[in-house]
Write an enzyme that holds these catalytic residues in place. Sequence first.
Site, PDB file in Angstrom:
ATOM      1  NE  ARG A  60      -1.092  -7.243   0.695  1.00  9.46           N
ATOM      2  CZ  ARG A  60      -1.087  -7.034  -0.626  1.00  9.46           C
ATOM      3  NH1 ARG A  60      -0.182  -6.261  -1.208  1.00  9.46           N
ATOM      4  NH2 ARG A  60      -1.980  -7.603  -1.406  1.00  9.46           N
ATOM      5  N   GLY A  61       0.373 -10.396  -0.449  1.00 12.26           N
ATOM      6  CA  GLY A  61      -0.148 -10.695  -1.783  1.00 12.26           C
ATOM      7  C   GLY A  61       0.300 -12.106  -2.120  1.00 12.26           C
ATOM      8  NE  ARG A  98      -0.840 -13.468   5.402  1.00 10.83           N
ATOM      9  CZ  ARG A  98      -1.484 -12.592   4.624  1.00 10.83           C
ATOM     10  NH1 ARG A  98      -0.832 -11.966   3.655  1.00 10.83           N
ATOM     11  NH2 ARG A  98      -2.766 -12.351   4.796  1.00 10.83           N
ATOM     12  CD  GLN A 202      -4.611  -5.432   2.398  1.00  9.19           C
ATOM     13  OE1 GLN A 202      -5.614  -4.830   2.768  1.00  9.19           O
ATOM     14  NE2 GLN A 202      -4.311  -6.637   2.860  1.00  9.19           N
ATOM     15  CG  ASP A 243      -5.126 -14.723  -1.035  1.00 12.86           C
ATOM     16  OD1 ASP A 243      -6.023 -13.914  -1.276  1.00 12.86           O
ATOM     17  OD2 ASP A 243      -3.971 -14.386  -0.733  1.00 12.86           O
ATOM     18  CG  ASN A 253      -9.284 -12.342  -3.302  1.00 14.41           C
ATOM     19  OD1 ASN A 253      -8.065 -12.511  -3.439  1.00 14.41           O
ATOM     20  ND2 ASN A 253      -9.854 -11.178  -3.562  1.00 14.41           N
ATOM     21  CE  LYS A 254      -6.789  -9.357   2.415  1.00 16.59           C
ATOM     22  NZ  LYS A 254      -6.190 -10.035   3.584  1.00 16.59           N
TER      23      LYS A 254
HETATM   24  P1  RI2 Z   1      -2.889 -12.126  -5.843  1.00 17.07           P
HETATM   25  C1  RI2 Z   1      -4.243 -10.475  -0.739  1.00 17.07           C
HETATM   26  O1  RI2 Z   1      -4.134 -10.859   0.572  1.00 17.07           O
HETATM   27  C2  RI2 Z   1      -5.661 -10.403  -1.185  1.00 17.07           C
HETATM   28  O2  RI2 Z   1      -6.434 -11.522  -0.921  1.00 17.07           O
HETATM   29  C3  RI2 Z   1      -5.448 -10.153  -2.617  1.00 17.07           C
HETATM   30  O3  RI2 Z   1      -6.562 -10.306  -3.400  1.00 17.07           O
HETATM   31  C4  RI2 Z   1      -4.337 -11.100  -2.865  1.00 17.07           C
HETATM   32  O4  RI2 Z   1      -3.609 -11.246  -1.640  1.00 17.07           O
HETATM   33  C5  RI2 Z   1      -3.404 -10.587  -3.858  1.00 17.07           C
HETATM   34  O5  RI2 Z   1      -2.678 -11.644  -4.333  1.00 17.07           O
HETATM   35  P2  RI2 Z   1      -3.090 -10.187   1.596  1.00 17.07           P
HETATM   36  O6  RI2 Z   1      -1.787 -10.897   1.329  1.00 17.07           O
HETATM   37  O7  RI2 Z   1      -4.246 -12.681  -5.967  1.00 17.07           O
HETATM   38  O8  RI2 Z   1      -3.036  -8.722   1.373  1.00 17.07           O
HETATM   39  O9  RI2 Z   1      -2.685 -10.954  -6.709  1.00 17.07           O
HETATM   40  O10 RI2 Z   1      -3.684 -10.568   2.914  1.00 17.07           O
HETATM   41  O11 RI2 Z   1      -1.821 -13.124  -5.984  1.00 17.07           O
END
Ligand code: RI2
Length: 355
Positions: A60-61, A98, A202, A243, A253-254
Site C-alpha cells: 500500500r501507499g 484502488r 499505518q 494519494d 490523502n488518508k
Molecule cells: P504517499 C496512504 O494510503 C495514505 O493516504 C498515505 O498518506 C499515502 O497512502 C502514502 O502514500 P493507503 O495506501 O503519499 O495506506 O507516500 O490507504 O505516496
Amino acid sequence: MRLIEELANRHRESELALPIWFENRTLRLLDQLKLPFEEDIQSIASIEELGEAIRSMMIRGSGAIGLCGAYGVYLAAYQSKGDVEKIRQAGDLLKSTRPTAVNLMKTVDEMVATAVSAQGDVVETLEQKAVEIIERQLEFEYQLGKYGAELIEDGDTIMTHCHSGALGGAGYGGRALSVIRAAHEQGKNIHVFTCETRPYLQGARITAYELKKFGIPHTLITDNMSGFCMNTGKIDKIVVGSDRVSANGDLANKVGTYMHALAAKENGIPFYTATSSHTIDFDTPSGDAIEVEMRNADEVTQIKGVRIAPEGTSALYPSFDITPNKLISGIITEKGVITAPFEQNLGRLNEKVNV
Ligand code: RI2
C-alpha cells in the site's frame, strides 16, 4: 529479468527499504499487514495475486502501488512473452484495485503505452521502462526530500499522518518521510509525532517502525489527540503524503488528514503535503471530482480480526478525505515547493522551480 534484478541489488546496497522487487525471476513483496511484528516476504506468482495483494493492503501507499503498476505490467509481459492484449488486461486489472491513488493509473498507462508502441522485443522494452519508472520515482524522493527539508528548522516537531514512507514509496522515504529523513540526515534535531491512523493503523505499525529504523526520535499519538497537541504548542509543522492532488491543489490523502488541516489552520501551524509531480492530476479540476475509495466496514468494526463493536453495528470506511487547497501551506514536489495560488503555480510546475 537481469536488469530489474540488478536494480533491486543496487538499491539494497544503498540502504533502501524496498516494498517490492524481483529476485530469482520471482516478484516479491514485503507483507505490510504483518509489520511491525514480522518481516514476511511473499512471492507473487501472477497478476491476479498482485491485484489481491494491493486490494488487501499487503502492499500500500500511493508510491508503492505506483511501482506495482511498473512491476505488474512487466510481470504480465514476461509471463505472456510480450502478448500486448494480455498486457493491456493486466493493466486494467491493476487499475481496478484502488481508485484514489493516481500514481498507479499513470504508471500502468505509461507501461501499456510503451508495450503498444514497442519497436523491438516487447518484454525487454518493458523491463527497461519499468526500471526507468522505479529509478525516476526514487530520484523524486531524494529531490522532494531535499526541497522539503529546507522548510524544517533545527528543533522542529513535525506531525505526520498514516504512513507516507519508504515502504509506501520507492525505498528512501516515500513522500512525507523523505522530507523528515533528509532533515534528519542534514543533522537537524527533529522529533516526529506520528498519528496511529485508524482503522488500519499505518502510523502505529509502519511509520513508527520506519522512524525507529532511521533513528529519528518519535512519539505515537492517536488521531484524536492531534488538536490537543497543536493547541498546546507541541507541533511546529505538519507534513503528510498524498494519494492525489487535483489541478487546483486540493488534496486526497488518508482519512483524518482534513481534520488535522483544519486544526492546523486554527492554530497557525504550517500544513504541507509531500508529493511528486506524477501525483498531481491535471485531469481532475478540484477535489470534489476525486473518487474516494470506500472500504469494507469490517475494517472499522474489527481490528486485526478482533471485533470491537457489537455484532450488527453498521460502520463507514471512506479510505481518504479531501483537504481543500485553502488549508495547505505548500505542496512539496521534486521540482520545488509550490505555494498559493495553487492552480496557477501547479500549472507552471513543469517550467519553474520554487514558484
Ligand atoms: P504517499 C496512504 O494510503 C495514505 O493516504 C498515505 O498518506 C499515502 O497512502 C502514502 O502514500 P493507503 O495506501 O503519499 O495506506 O507516500 O490507504 O505516496
